[in-house]
Write a protein that holds these residues in place. Structure first.
Motif, PDB file in Angstrom:
ATOM      1  N   MET A 372       0.814  -1.213   0.000  1.00 28.26           N
ATOM      2  CA  MET A 372       0.000   0.000   0.000  1.00 28.26           C
ATOM      3  C   MET A 372       0.852   1.269   0.000  1.00 28.26           C
ATOM      4  O   MET A 372       0.397   2.313  -0.466  1.00 28.26           O
ATOM      5  CB  MET A 372      -0.950  -0.008   1.192  1.00 28.26           C
ATOM      6  CG  MET A 372      -2.042  -1.070   1.112  1.00 28.26           C
ATOM      7  SD  MET A 372      -2.941  -1.070  -0.472  1.00 28.26           S
ATOM      8  CE  MET A 372      -3.625   0.579  -0.486  1.00 28.26           C
ATOM      9  N   TYR A 373       2.081   1.198   0.508  1.00 22.64           N
ATOM     10  CA  TYR A 373       2.987   2.343   0.367  1.00 22.64           C
ATOM     11  C   TYR A 373       3.147   2.697  -1.113  1.00 22.64           C
ATOM     12  O   TYR A 373       3.103   3.871  -1.493  1.00 22.64           O
ATOM     13  CB  TYR A 373       4.361   2.010   0.967  1.00 22.64           C
ATOM     14  CG  TYR A 373       4.568   2.530   2.376  1.00 22.64           C
ATOM     15  CD1 TYR A 373       5.185   3.759   2.597  1.00 22.64           C
ATOM     16  CD2 TYR A 373       4.156   1.797   3.476  1.00 22.64           C
ATOM     17  CE1 TYR A 373       5.404   4.240   3.886  1.00 22.64           C
ATOM     18  CE2 TYR A 373       4.355   2.260   4.763  1.00 22.64           C
ATOM     19  CZ  TYR A 373       4.980   3.484   4.959  1.00 22.64           C
ATOM     20  OH  TYR A 373       5.174   3.963   6.240  1.00 22.64           O
ATOM     21  N   LYS A 374       3.344   1.689  -1.935  1.00 24.82           N
ATOM     22  CA  LYS A 374       3.546   1.932  -3.368  1.00 24.82           C
ATOM     23  C   LYS A 374       2.248   2.402  -4.026  1.00 24.82           C
ATOM     24  O   LYS A 374       2.261   3.288  -4.892  1.00 24.82           O
ATOM     25  CB  LYS A 374       4.076   0.671  -4.032  1.00 24.82           C
ATOM     26  CG  LYS A 374       5.476   0.263  -3.555  1.00 24.82           C
ATOM     27  CD  LYS A 374       5.954  -0.996  -4.244  1.00 24.82           C
ATOM     28  CE  LYS A 374       7.395  -1.326  -3.869  1.00 24.82           C
ATOM     29  NZ  LYS A 374       7.576  -1.617  -2.444  1.00 24.82           N
ATOM     30  N   THR A 375       1.116   1.819  -3.626  1.00 20.26           N
ATOM     31  CA  THR A 375      -0.167   2.246  -4.180  1.00 20.26           C
ATOM     32  C   THR A 375      -0.442   3.704  -3.848  1.00 20.26           C
ATOM     33  O   THR A 375      -0.888   4.488  -4.702  1.00 20.26           O
ATOM     34  CB  THR A 375      -1.300   1.359  -3.622  1.00 20.26           C
ATOM     35  OG1 THR A 375      -1.061   0.006  -4.017  1.00 20.26           O
ATOM     36  CG2 THR A 375      -2.666   1.808  -4.142  1.00 20.26           C
ATOM     37  N   PHE A 376      -0.171   4.093  -2.609  1.00 20.97           N
ATOM     38  CA  PHE A 376      -0.369   5.473  -2.152  1.00 20.97           C
ATOM     39  C   PHE A 376       0.581   6.417  -2.885  1.00 20.97           C
ATOM     40  O   PHE A 376       0.168   7.458  -3.407  1.00 20.97           O
ATOM     41  CB  PHE A 376      -0.154   5.523  -0.635  1.00 20.97           C
ATOM     42  CG  PHE A 376      -0.353   6.870  -0.001  1.00 20.97           C
ATOM     43  CD1 PHE A 376      -1.289   7.779  -0.481  1.00 20.97           C
ATOM     44  CD2 PHE A 376       0.395   7.236   1.111  1.00 20.97           C
ATOM     45  CE1 PHE A 376      -1.476   9.021   0.124  1.00 20.97           C
ATOM     46  CE2 PHE A 376       0.217   8.465   1.724  1.00 20.97           C
ATOM     47  CZ  PHE A 376      -0.704   9.358   1.232  1.00 20.97           C
ATOM     48  N   ARG A 377       1.843   6.040  -2.960  1.00 19.30           N
ATOM     49  CA  ARG A 377       2.829   6.905  -3.621  1.00 19.30           C
ATOM     50  C   ARG A 377       2.495   7.129  -5.088  1.00 19.30           C
ATOM     51  O   ARG A 377       2.585   8.248  -5.596  1.00 19.30           O
ATOM     52  CB  ARG A 377       4.218   6.269  -3.505  1.00 19.30           C
ATOM     53  CG  ARG A 377       5.333   7.077  -4.196  1.00 19.30           C
ATOM     54  CD  ARG A 377       6.569   6.250  -4.400  1.00 19.30           C
ATOM     55  NE  ARG A 377       6.321   5.109  -5.286  1.00 19.30           N
ATOM     56  CZ  ARG A 377       7.188   4.121  -5.466  1.00 19.30           C
ATOM     57  NH1 ARG A 377       8.336   4.108  -4.824  1.00 19.30           N
ATOM     58  NH2 ARG A 377       6.887   3.126  -6.287  1.00 19.30           N
ATOM     59  N   ASP A 378       2.080   6.059  -5.766  1.00 22.42           N
ATOM     60  CA  ASP A 378       1.819   6.139  -7.206  1.00 22.42           C
ATOM     61  C   ASP A 378       0.390   6.571  -7.529  1.00 22.42           C
ATOM     62  O   ASP A 378       0.009   6.633  -8.700  1.00 22.42           O
ATOM     63  CB  ASP A 378       2.109   4.781  -7.850  1.00 22.42           C
ATOM     64  CG  ASP A 378       3.573   4.365  -7.703  1.00 22.42           C
ATOM     65  OD1 ASP A 378       4.417   5.253  -7.491  1.00 22.42           O
ATOM     66  OD2 ASP A 378       3.853   3.157  -7.771  1.00 22.42           O
ATOM     67  N   LYS A 379      -0.406   6.809  -6.472  1.00 20.64           N
ATOM     68  CA  LYS A 379      -1.790   7.294  -6.624  1.00 20.64           C
ATOM     69  C   LYS A 379      -2.603   6.348  -7.504  1.00 20.64           C
ATOM     70  O   LYS A 379      -3.392   6.778  -8.356  1.00 20.64           O
ATOM     71  CB  LYS A 379      -1.780   8.723  -7.184  1.00 20.64           C
ATOM     72  CG  LYS A 379      -0.990   9.700  -6.313  1.00 20.64           C
ATOM     73  CD  LYS A 379      -0.846  11.056  -6.966  1.00 20.64           C
ATOM     74  CE  LYS A 379       0.001  11.990  -6.125  1.00 20.64           C
ATOM     75  NZ  LYS A 379       1.416  11.550  -5.983  1.00 20.64           N
TER      76      LYS A 379
END
Length: 390
Positions: A372-379
């Protein structure tokens, strides 16, 4: 216990680590029931902030149940109480705490000597952040040790869900402070750069504080839609000129109050300054991208206020400070003095003026945190705010 642990740039893992223990009589141990990923955590994930070490437990937006209390904190906390833990650790006894400046507490940073050297004077200790702010284990974990727990807590009244109060630990008071330090007047236009979680709270805070019009600037459709639903006029900076649109909305005079809810990783579309920032950042000639700051200085009405809740980590270049001086702009910035605002904000939640849970788009178990860090960062997937359940 399980916790999200920093192993390097773009490398956060859900590891098994030792349970925290009482280390000082003012400590408490909190069993985390809900935590969240903050935009500031992305600066750590992408390794833009100095002072991270492999093995650091991350996360500074969390709440839970008190399960153990040190001898000197028993008068303030009892086992079984629900608490939100502010990201700023504060002693309540130093000169800054007595003035209500909790984010610059003089005693809570256990790496004070390092902070003194880097900043000139120490700031407060922060949970789950760099060793410049104490290197304290964060709250994206099953349990957390809370230092100075007799002060560093917000008690949760009965009848409120975790989701309603969780954001009292950071993004709600951060957005509120960003708006409050603008000294908003009834005829003010407030322009806010960034419609992420802090920007969303800032929009609603500015409206609650009586701004005539609030303008929100971003490029992500889901964020712009949420901002519009909160009462803001929106500008998609990929589709229209921010400068031209702000002049149009203010009769050519510019907004009186400008708020940077973006910080050090500002994006812009094919502007010369943003391309230079990215090149300099890659060559380690500067650490932070200052496009939003430059744009605010340019568009702000003379004698206006620039409010900066967005996090900056180090050095920026080509800042038009002469423009700011000659226009007579006032700068107000800093980490949030969380507990200065929380009594009022808790009352507003209980009165139904605002339910901060509106910002949550994803709720997942703790072990899905790294993804989810990556999902959040990449919107991706319409992600605006991620809540984790240990």
């Amino acid at each position: 216990m399980r916790a999200l642990v920093w192993h390097g740039a773009n490398d956060i893992r859900c590891d098994t680590v030792p349970d925290p223990e009482i280390e000082n009589p003012r400590d408490a141990i909190v069993k985390v029931t809900t935590c969240a990923i903050c935009g500031s955590d992305l600066h750590l994930h992408d390794h833009f902030m100095p002072g991270m070490e492999k093995g650091d437990i991350v996360g500074h937006e969390f709440m839970g149940e008190v399960v153990e209390v040190g001898a000197d904190a028993k008068s303030a906390l009892k086992i079984g109480e629900r608490v939100v833990v502010p990201f700023t650790i504060w002693c309540g006894e130093c000169d800054q705490c007595r003035r209500g400046n909790y984010s610059v507490c003089e005693r809570s940073n256990r790496n004070k000597a390092l902070a003194d050297k880097v900043f000139g004077h120490t700031t407060a200790g922060l949970f789950g952040y760099t060793h410049l702010t104490g290197g304290y284990a964060g709250g994206q974990a099953e349990f957390v040790r809370v230092p100075m727990a007799d002060r560093t807590h917000i008690k949760v009244p009965d009848g409120l869900t975790d989701e309603q109060v969780l954001f009292l630990g950071d993004i709600f008071p951060t957005g509120w402070q960003a708006a409050a330090q603008c000294d908003i007047q009834p005829d003010d236009t407030v322009a806010i750069w960034g419609c992420g979680p802090v920007g969303q709270m800032t929009i609603r805070s500015a409206i609650l504080l009586g701004a005539k019009q609030v303008i929100a600037i971003d490029r992500v459709p889901e964020r712009l839609a949420m901002a519009k639903a909160g009462g803001a006029i929106t500008i998609d900076f990929e589709e229209e000129s921010v400068v031209e649109r702000l002049n149009e909305l203010t009769g050519g005079k510019g907004p009186e109050k400008c708020i940077d809810a973006v910080g050090m990783e500002a994006h812009a579309t094919a502007t010369l300054d943003s391309m230079m920032d990215r090149a300099k950042q890659a060559l380690m000639l500067e650490s932070d991208r200052a496009h939003v700051l430059r744009e605010m200085i340019y568009v702000c009405r003379p004698a206006g206020v620039l409010s900066i809740p967005g996090v900056y980590g180090g050095l920026i270049d080509k800042l038009p400070f002469g423009m700011s001086m000659n226009k007579g702009l006032t700068w107000r910035m800093g980490q949030t003095h969380v507990n200065r605002w929380t009594d009022d904000l808790l009352n507003r939640i209980q009165d139904g003026q605002i339910d901060p849970s509106f910002v949550i788009t994803h709720t997942v178990p703790l072990d899905q945190g790294p993804e989810m860090y990556k999902t959040f960062r990449d919107k991706r997937d319409g992600c605006i705010k991620v809540v984790l359940k240990p």
